[in-house]
Write an enzyme that holds these catalytic residues in place. Structure first.
Site, PDB file in Angstrom:
ATOM      1  N   ASN A  46       5.677   1.111 172.424  1.00  0.00           N
ATOM      2  CA  ASN A  46       4.154   0.987 172.427  1.00  0.00           C
ATOM      3  C   ASN A  46       3.882  -0.491 172.051  1.00  0.00           C
ATOM      4  O   ASN A  46       4.315  -1.027 171.448  1.00  0.00           O
ATOM      5  CB  ASN A  46       3.680   1.938 171.395  1.00  0.00           C
ATOM      6  CG  ASN A  46       3.724   3.324 171.686  1.00  0.00           C
ATOM      7  OD1 ASN A  46       3.410   3.843 172.903  1.00  0.00           O
ATOM      8  ND2 ASN A  46       4.042   4.060 170.720  1.00  0.00           N
ATOM      9  N   ASP A 102       5.738   8.799 171.494  1.00  0.00           N
ATOM     10  CA  ASP A 102       5.886  10.453 171.378  1.00  0.00           C
ATOM     11  C   ASP A 102       6.921  10.829 172.406  1.00  0.00           C
ATOM     12  O   ASP A 102       7.057  12.425 172.037  1.00  0.00           O
ATOM     13  CB  ASP A 102       4.298  10.794 171.904  1.00  0.00           C
ATOM     14  CG  ASP A 102       3.161  10.289 171.242  1.00  0.00           C
ATOM     15  OD1 ASP A 102       3.423  10.318 169.836  1.00  0.00           O
ATOM     16  OD2 ASP A 102       2.021  10.125 171.251  1.00  0.00           O
ATOM     17  N   LYS A 134      23.904   0.388 182.123  1.00  0.00           N
ATOM     18  CA  LYS A 134      22.609   0.070 182.663  1.00  0.00           C
ATOM     19  C   LYS A 134      22.618   0.840 184.048  1.00  0.00           C
ATOM     20  O   LYS A 134      23.195   0.932 184.727  1.00  0.00           O
ATOM     21  CB  LYS A 134      22.923  -1.517 182.920  1.00  0.00           C
ATOM     22  CG  LYS A 134      21.530  -2.252 183.460  1.00  0.00           C
ATOM     23  CD  LYS A 134      21.602  -3.734 183.402  1.00  0.00           C
ATOM     24  CE  LYS A 134      20.275  -4.286 184.442  1.00  0.00           C
ATOM     25  NZ  LYS A 134      20.766  -5.549 184.891  1.00  0.00           N
ATOM     26  N   ASP A 139       7.069  14.407 165.130  1.00  0.00           N
ATOM     27  CA  ASP A 139       5.787  13.863 164.617  1.00  0.00           C
ATOM     28  C   ASP A 139       6.062  13.739 163.069  1.00  0.00           C
ATOM     29  O   ASP A 139       6.180  14.630 162.398  1.00  0.00           O
ATOM     30  CB  ASP A 139       4.674  14.618 165.156  1.00  0.00           C
ATOM     31  CG  ASP A 139       3.249  14.017 164.644  1.00  0.00           C
ATOM     32  OD1 ASP A 139       3.200  13.325 163.625  1.00  0.00           O
ATOM     33  OD2 ASP A 139       2.550  14.031 165.563  1.00  0.00           O
ATOM     34  N   ILE A 140       6.164  12.672 162.646  1.00  0.00           N
ATOM     35  CA  ILE A 140       6.344  12.112 161.290  1.00  0.00           C
ATOM     36  C   ILE A 140       5.369  12.687 160.364  1.00  0.00           C
ATOM     37  O   ILE A 140       5.620  13.555 159.419  1.00  0.00           O
ATOM     38  CB  ILE A 140       6.996  10.676 161.097  1.00  0.00           C
ATOM     39  CG1 ILE A 140       8.089  10.254 161.902  1.00  0.00           C
ATOM     40  CG2 ILE A 140       7.341  10.455 159.668  1.00  0.00           C
ATOM     41  CD1 ILE A 140       7.992   8.754 162.063  1.00  0.00           C
ATOM     42  N   PHE A 147      -3.071   6.697 161.081  1.00  0.00           N
ATOM     43  CA  PHE A 147      -3.839   5.843 161.785  1.00  0.00           C
ATOM     44  C   PHE A 147      -3.686   6.463 163.176  1.00  0.00           C
ATOM     45  O   PHE A 147      -2.803   7.048 164.082  1.00  0.00           O
ATOM     46  CB  PHE A 147      -3.049   4.474 162.081  1.00  0.00           C
ATOM     47  CG  PHE A 147      -3.734   3.410 160.815  1.00  0.00           C
ATOM     48  CD1 PHE A 147      -3.323   3.684 159.582  1.00  0.00           C
ATOM     49  CD2 PHE A 147      -4.552   2.340 161.268  1.00  0.00           C
ATOM     50  CE1 PHE A 147      -3.713   2.627 158.475  1.00  0.00           C
ATOM     51  CE2 PHE A 147      -5.034   1.610 160.242  1.00  0.00           C
ATOM     52  CZ  PHE A 147      -4.636   1.675 158.886  1.00  0.00           C
ATOM     53  N   LYS A 196      -7.304  15.208 165.707  1.00  0.00           N
ATOM     54  CA  LYS A 196      -5.686  14.728 165.031  1.00  0.00           C
ATOM     55  C   LYS A 196      -5.760  15.089 164.026  1.00  0.00           C
ATOM     56  O   LYS A 196      -4.552  15.415 163.472  1.00  0.00           O
ATOM     57  CB  LYS A 196      -5.841  13.237 165.840  1.00  0.00           C
ATOM     58  CG  LYS A 196      -4.330  12.685 165.685  1.00  0.00           C
ATOM     59  CD  LYS A 196      -4.313  11.624 166.358  1.00  0.00           C
ATOM     60  CE  LYS A 196      -4.257  11.660 168.069  1.00  0.00           C
ATOM     61  NZ  LYS A 196      -4.038  10.397 168.503  1.00  0.00           N
ATOM     62  N   LYS A 252      -2.696  17.177 162.330  1.00  0.00           N
ATOM     63  CA  LYS A 252      -1.604  16.967 161.400  1.00  0.00           C
ATOM     64  C   LYS A 252      -1.989  17.027 160.005  1.00  0.00           C
ATOM     65  O   LYS A 252      -1.110  16.532 159.122  1.00  0.00           O
ATOM     66  CB  LYS A 252      -1.596  15.153 161.895  1.00  0.00           C
ATOM     67  CG  LYS A 252      -1.237  15.049 163.064  1.00  0.00           C
ATOM     68  CD  LYS A 252      -0.667  13.526 163.256  1.00  0.00           C
ATOM     69  CE  LYS A 252      -0.630  13.269 164.782  1.00  0.00           C
ATOM     70  NZ  LYS A 252       0.453  12.265 165.076  1.00  0.00           N
TER      71      LYS A 252
END
Ligand code: C5P
Length: 409
Positions: free
Chosen positions: A217, A286, A296, A314-315, A331, A349, A353
């Site tokens: 990300n 995710d 490779k 998902d922590i 966040f 969200k 959560k």
């Protein structure tokens, strides 16, 4: 000057370096003096070519420091100037001054004073747009920020050299207001988290596709690192679990480096039992490749390549189950345009959560930027904050979190 522009303590060291904007430093000194603040002015040799020390002496009503050994015969040490001062504010700050300070040089009275200081430091850069945007200057500014220096501006506009772009020193009133805002925030934060243990995640995660490629990300880690620093400054014992970022560890913070989402989750769960507050700032992937290749992956131009991805843990959502006693802050970066949409998405969200507090912003505004504009979402609704520098925002958010934790207990 307006009441809110008054700062709590009475003395500021004003450093002036060699830029055309040096004349604005006279107004800066005047504003502070008018507000009842003692101003000790320190000028570099180049600054003295732009504005006469006598002007600053007249405005401040105090001797102006221009030489390293000035006052030595009277037993006055220049380093003593910053002792007991509320802040050193260097305005204007040239590219050369920023470079020398980033290196920790101490070859004139101002740089020595900055290196020997115990108080907060602010710089208001002023220079040609090419000098400001040069990678070397940007590197130096980034270094200074991570060293805890507060960078004010510059603004965009017409420059003394005739070019147009970023590089104008902030107007004196804005510098006065920014310094005051900093101290107002600091006074409010104080040691609000003394005795508390805070754990944060920051930066991106990197999920291997094969030994040389991966999914990640876009996240600089700046906001998470600024929050870790602010939490430590507020008296907390801080553990920072960082994905791959090239940022120095804030002082007083224990750092654990991880690469992928699973490692980040493992580190969080291993330490969460001791924690009062968890702040998930990391941009955790995710999805991760279900079966990373051991070698490779070779290019087959005629074929499309399909990757099979599996969801990562998902922590934050998991923490709601495993450690509900911990005050959990999330966040969320959304890409929608309107604050209303962002708040609606964020609230969904937050519910999903099970978080007491979610901080939401526009991804495009936040990524890699040095400032940010966020909306706080909690059980009482949406609370937007004005756009501000990430280090100031970090202190504000720590205050908001500490207040909510206090209410909860
Ligand atoms: O990716 P998302 O928008 O759901 O992220 C929102 C919050 O959830 C962030 O605080 C992020 O750190 C956290 N998160 C997490 N574990 C994940 C994904 C996101 O803790 N796997």
């Amino acid at each position: 000057m307006a009441e809110q522009n008054k700062v709590a303590q009475p003395r500021i060291v004003l450093g002036i370096t060699g830029s055309v904007a040096a004349y604005k430093a006279a107004e800066l000194a005047r504003l502070w003096v008018k507000a009842g603040i003692t101003v000790d002015v320190v000028m570099t040799a180049a600054a003295c070519r732009f504005i006469a020390p006598l002007t600053l002496q007249a405005l401040s009503g105090r001797p102006v420091w221009t030489e390293m050994w000035q006052g030595a015969q009277d037993g006055i040490q220049h380093v003593a100037l910053s002792r007991g001062a509320q802040a050193i504010v260097v305005a204007p700050a040239t590219a050369d001054f920023l470079a020398r300070t980033a290196q920790g040089r101490a070859d004139d009275v101002l740089s020595t004073l900055c290196l020997a200081r115990e108080c907060p430091m602010f710089v208001a850069p002023a220079m040609n747009v090419q000098m400001w945007t040069h990678p070397a200057t940007q590197r130096n500014v980034a270094r200074l920020r991570t060293d805890g220096v507060n960078v004010l501006g510059p603004n965009a506009g017409e420059l003394a050299c005739g070019e147009i772009g970023e590089g104008r020193m902030l107007p004196p009133e804005e510098i006065v207001a920014a310094v005051s805002a900093h101290f107002a925030e600091d006074t409010a934060v104080g040691k609000m988290l003394a005795g508390r243990r805070v754990m944060l995640t920051a930066g991106p995660t990197f999920e291997a596709i094969d030994p040389v490629r991966g999914l990640t990300n876009r996240s600089s880690g700046k906001m998470g690192f600024a929050l870790a620093r602010a939490a430590a400054q507020a008296g907390a014992e801080v553990t920072l679990i960082a994905g791959p970022v090239a940022l120095p560890t804030p002082s007083g913070v224990t750092r654990i480096d991880v690469v992928n989402a699973q490692e980040m989750a493992d580190a969080v769960f291993a330490h969460v039992a001791r924690v009062d507050i968890f702040i998930g700032v990391a941009a955790v992937a995710d999805y991760a490749p279900a079966a990373p290749a051991e070698q490779k992956i070779k290019k087959e131009t005629s074929e499309t390549l399909t990757l099979t991805l599996r969801p990562t843990i998902d922590i934050l959502a998991e923490l709601a189950q495993r450690a509900p006693q911990v005050f959990r802050v999330g966040f969320a970066a959304e890409t929608q345009n309107f604050a209303q949409d962002i708040a609606t998405l964020g609230e969904a969200k937050r519910q999903r959560k099970n978080l007491p507090l979610l901080i939401v912003n526009r991804a495009q505004d936040a990524i890699n930027a040095d400032d940010n504009e966020v909306i706080l979402l909690d059980d009482n609704g949406a609370h937007p904050l004005p756009r501000m520098d990430k280090s100031l925002l970090a202190r504000r958010l720590i205050k908001e979190i500490a207040q909510r934790l206090r209410q909860k207990n």
